[in-house]
Design an enzyme around this catalytic site. Structure first.
Site, PDB file in Angstrom:
ATOM      1  N   GLY A  21       6.941  -1.228  -2.973  1.00 36.16           N
ATOM      2  CA  GLY A  21       7.060  -0.169  -1.965  1.00 36.16           C
ATOM      3  C   GLY A  21       7.287   1.228  -2.498  1.00 36.16           C
ATOM      4  N   HIS A 118      -5.834   2.810  -3.919  1.00 31.76           N
ATOM      5  CA  HIS A 118      -6.317   1.906  -4.970  1.00 31.76           C
ATOM      6  C   HIS A 118      -6.049   2.562  -6.325  1.00 31.76           C
ATOM      7  CE1 HIS A 118      -8.710  -1.166  -6.874  1.00 31.76           C
ATOM      8  NE2 HIS A 118      -9.361  -0.221  -7.536  1.00 31.76           N
TER       9      HIS A 118
HETATM   10  C1  GRF Z   1      -0.081   0.525  -6.251  1.00 30.59           C
HETATM   11  O1  GRF Z   1      -0.494   0.673  -7.574  1.00 30.59           O
HETATM   12  C2  GRF Z   1      -1.257   0.632  -5.315  1.00 30.59           C
HETATM   13  O2  GRF Z   1      -2.245   1.485  -5.759  1.00 30.59           O
HETATM   14  C3  GRF Z   1      -1.788  -0.781  -5.327  1.00 30.59           C
HETATM   15  O3  GRF Z   1      -0.649  -1.603  -5.367  1.00 30.59           O
HETATM   16  C4  GRF Z   1       0.423  -0.894  -5.972  1.00 30.59           C
HETATM   17  C5  GRF Z   1       1.559  -0.901  -5.006  1.00 30.59           C
HETATM   18  O4  GRF Z   1       2.730  -0.374  -5.570  1.00 30.59           O
HETATM   19  N1  GRF Z   1      -2.650  -0.997  -4.182  1.00 30.59           N
HETATM   20  P1  GRF Z   1       3.968  -0.001  -4.638  1.00 30.59           P
HETATM   21  O5  GRF Z   1       4.343  -1.290  -3.882  1.00 30.59           O
HETATM   22  O6  GRF Z   1       3.544   1.077  -3.719  1.00 30.59           O
HETATM   23  O7  GRF Z   1       5.055   0.404  -5.575  1.00 30.59           O
END
Ligand code: GRF
Length: 211
Positions: A21, A118
């Site tokens: 998160g 992404h």
């Molecule tokens: C991020 O790197 C996002 O780009 C990918 O999953 C990861 C999530 O990280 N889709 P977080 O849970 O927001 O720390």
């Protein structure tokens, strides 16, 4: 693609998560400003133990946890998710580390009101393990993309991108950390772009965030 926003001053936005998160935290921080065009009104996770749910609760945001394993099919899960989103008056959805494929039905229901971040410069490195694949490919510039969601994974129209250098001594971890910092800057700007007042008058052009 343009969103149809029907109610209220600030766009009632749900964030979908599965884990840590940190992007959710960046969006919550941005939305703490009453002038920010989106309000985070719900955080929904397909994993009841996602640490991001705690972040949301600590920020006073409502949470819903729906364990996908409890549903007989992807569409049944997506219908349950849709019901929870509607019940909370959701107008817009930002996926932030939501590690679950969405059914074409769900994508169609939220078309133009559903975005994702992404960790790569799309259309390069769709899918998983983007940082390892970027290192293996020897690219010198890497980054992240916020895009509209369509049924084909990581293939929707690009809203914004942020680029970072790949340094000679980078490991997957150092590169991931550099990209993640860029994600935290990009995502609030991109969400503001698609939910803000400029949305109706500006063409839906990608922007480059230089870091
Ligand atoms: C991020 O790197 C996002 O780009 C990918 O999953 C990861 C999530 O990280 N889709 P977080 O849970 O927001 O720390």
């Amino acid at each position: 693609v343009s969103a149809v926003i029907t109610r209220g001053q600030r766009v009632r936005t749900a964030v979908l998560i599965s884990g840590r998160g940190s992007n959710l935290a960046a969006l919550l921080a941005a939305a703490a400003d009453p002038a920010y065009p989106a309000e985070i009104t719900l955080v929904l996770s397909n994993r009841p133990d996602a640490p991001g749910l705690t972040l949301a609760r600590d920020a006073g945001v409502r949470t819903v946890a729906l364990a996908h394993a409890d549903y007989e099919s992807r569409k049944a899960f997506d219908r349950a998710m849709h019901g929870a989103l509607e019940a909370h008056g959701t107008e817009f959805i930002a996926m932030a580390g939501f590690m679950r494929l969405l059914s074409p039905w769900f994508c169609a229901a939220w078309q133009g009101r559903l975005i994702n971040i992404h960790p790569a410069l799309l259309p390069s490195f769709r899918g998983l393990d983007t940082h390892a694949r970027a290192l293996a490919a020897g690219v010198k510039i890497h980054g992240c993309t916020v895009h509209h969601v369509v049924p084909e994974v990581d293939a929707g129209p690009i809203i914004g991108q942020a680029a970072v250098p790949v340094l000679p001594d980078d490991t997957e971890a150092t590169l991931a950390a550099r990209v993640l910092a860029a994600e935290h800057r990009l995502y609030p700007l991109a969400l503001a772009r698609v939910t803000g007042k400029t949305m109706k008058t500006e063409p839906d052009q990608p922007f480059l965030l230089a870091l």
